[in-house]
Motif scaffolding. Sequence first.
Motif, short mmCIF file in Angstrom:
data_model
loop_
_atom_site.label_atom_id
_atom_site.label_comp_id
_atom_site.label_asym_id
_atom_site.label_seq_id
_atom_site.Cartn_x
_atom_site.Cartn_y
_atom_site.Cartn_z
N TYR A 31 -38.19 -3.39 53.72
CA TYR A 31 -39.11 -4.43 54.16
C TYR A 31 -38.50 -5.81 53.99
CZ TYR A 31 -43.41 -7.23 54.29
OH TYR A 31 -44.38 -8.16 54.59
N MET A 50 -40.72 -3.78 58.87
CA MET A 50 -40.81 -2.63 57.98
C MET A 50 -39.51 -1.84 57.93
SD MET A 50 -43.86 -2.85 56.75
CE MET A 50 -44.23 -1.25 56.05
N VAL A 96 -40.39 -0.16 50.22
CA VAL A 96 -41.67 0.22 50.78
C VAL A 96 -42.02 1.61 50.29
CG1 VAL A 96 -42.92 0.79 52.90
CG2 VAL A 96 -41.39 -1.16 52.85
N ARG A 97 -43.21 1.75 49.78
CA ARG A 97 -43.69 3.07 49.37
C ARG A 97 -44.95 3.35 50.18
NH1 ARG A 97 -45.28 3.80 43.24
NH2 ARG A 97 -43.05 3.98 42.93
N THR A 98 -44.92 4.36 51.00
CA THR A 98 -46.05 4.60 51.88
C THR A 98 -47.23 5.16 51.10
OG1 THR A 98 -45.17 6.79 52.38
CG2 THR A 98 -44.62 5.01 53.89
N GLY A 99 -48.41 4.59 51.36
CA GLY A 99 -49.65 5.11 50.81
C GLY A 99 -49.85 4.89 49.33
N GLY A 100 -48.95 4.26 48.66
CA GLY A 100 -49.09 4.13 47.22
C GLY A 100 -49.15 2.70 46.77
N LEU A 101 -48.61 2.43 45.60
CA LEU A 101 -48.67 1.10 45.03
C LEU A 101 -47.68 0.18 45.71
CD1 LEU A 101 -48.82 2.19 41.31
CD2 LEU A 101 -50.72 1.60 42.82
N GLY A 102 -48.02 -1.09 45.73
CA GLY A 102 -47.14 -2.07 46.35
C GLY A 102 -45.95 -2.40 45.48
N TYR A 103 -44.85 -2.70 46.08
CA TYR A 103 -43.68 -3.16 45.36
C TYR A 103 -43.60 -4.67 45.40
CZ TYR A 103 -41.27 1.31 44.71
OH TYR A 103 -40.91 2.57 44.31
N GLU A 104 -43.02 -5.24 44.34
CA GLU A 104 -42.85 -6.69 44.32
C GLU A 104 -41.82 -7.10 45.36
OE1 GLU A 104 -42.47 -4.70 41.75
OE2 GLU A 104 -40.43 -4.84 40.94
N GLN A 105 -42.03 -8.30 45.91
CA GLN A 105 -41.10 -8.86 46.87
C GLN A 105 -40.17 -9.84 46.16
OE1 GLN A 105 -42.95 -10.28 50.48
NE2 GLN A 105 -44.21 -8.44 50.66
N TYR A 106 -38.91 -9.84 46.60
CA TYR A 106 -37.91 -10.74 46.05
C TYR A 106 -37.60 -11.81 47.09
CZ TYR A 106 -37.52 -7.43 42.29
OH TYR A 106 -37.82 -6.63 41.22
N ARG B 31 -53.94 -3.27 46.46
CA ARG B 31 -52.73 -2.46 46.30
C ARG B 31 -51.90 -2.97 45.14
NH1 ARG B 31 -48.53 -1.46 51.33
NH2 ARG B 31 -47.55 0.41 50.55
N PHE B 34 -49.82 -9.83 42.11
CA PHE B 34 -48.51 -10.27 41.67
C PHE B 34 -48.57 -11.70 41.14
CE2 PHE B 34 -46.32 -6.71 43.66
CZ PHE B 34 -47.20 -6.34 44.64
N TYR B 36 -45.99 -14.88 40.31
CA TYR B 36 -44.66 -15.43 40.51
C TYR B 36 -44.58 -16.80 39.83
CZ TYR B 36 -43.53 -12.04 44.20
OH TYR B 36 -43.25 -10.89 44.90
N GLN B 91 -51.95 -7.94 47.46
CA GLN B 91 -51.47 -7.09 48.54
C GLN B 91 -52.54 -6.03 48.77
OE1 GLN B 91 -47.98 -4.40 47.94
NE2 GLN B 91 -46.98 -5.85 49.28
#
Lengths: 116, 111
Positions: A31, A50, A96-106, B31, B34, B36, B91
């Motif tokens: 992503y 995506m 990206v993890r489909t259907g689950g918890l969000g990942y942090e963005q850098y 979801r 966050f 920052y 999110q």
Amino acid sequence: EAQVTQNPRYLITVTGKKLTVTCSQNMNHEYMSWYRQDPGLGLRQIYYSMNVEVTDKGDVPEGYKVSRKEKRNFPLILESPSPNQTSLYFCASSSVRTGGLGYEQYFGPGTRLTVT
Amino acid sequence: EDQVTQSPEALRLQEGESSSLNCSYTVSGLRGLFWYRQDPGKGPEFLFTLYSAGEEKEKERLKATLTKKESFLHITAPKPEDSATYLCAVQAPGANSKLTFGKGITLSVRP
């Protein structure tokens, strides 16, 4: 070192002169996204991707184009810049993890664009 | 529409004076929330992710907590180097991993 890089960091241009801001990440993230940050408005999403060859509009896409031909790169194109596109731009990436918890963005270090 | 409201807009603290920053949110299914940190002229730097009400995370002098309607970033005995703008983002579920950001809280810590 894991990072998101943007170039140029600073750019002053004139109305109507096409420009490209590059973004590259070395974390193999699927992503990628572009945001602009304006005083009093916060960070707003312009476009996102995506994965390779998959892009879509965010909240403020007018006047911008993007492409995603390689996983690591996500350039932002302003074909005919106008003064209202003067802003601080950030590129971001994440897994990206489909259907689950969000990942942090850098986030990258930012590109300060001035259009006169 | 997802909404994030941060308060206060700005906060000035004396070194060692603990306080909390508030992030209220409205989202149809969370979801992730966050936090920052953003220094002037730099990109946001990731601090914490919270996923469900009751969750807490800590890092040095910072502690983030989450309820069903808001999150707090508690700063214990702050130092001048904690001065920055703190951004909260949510999110929502869906294919677009967009973050909806609040406008941020500018924290100044005086020595």
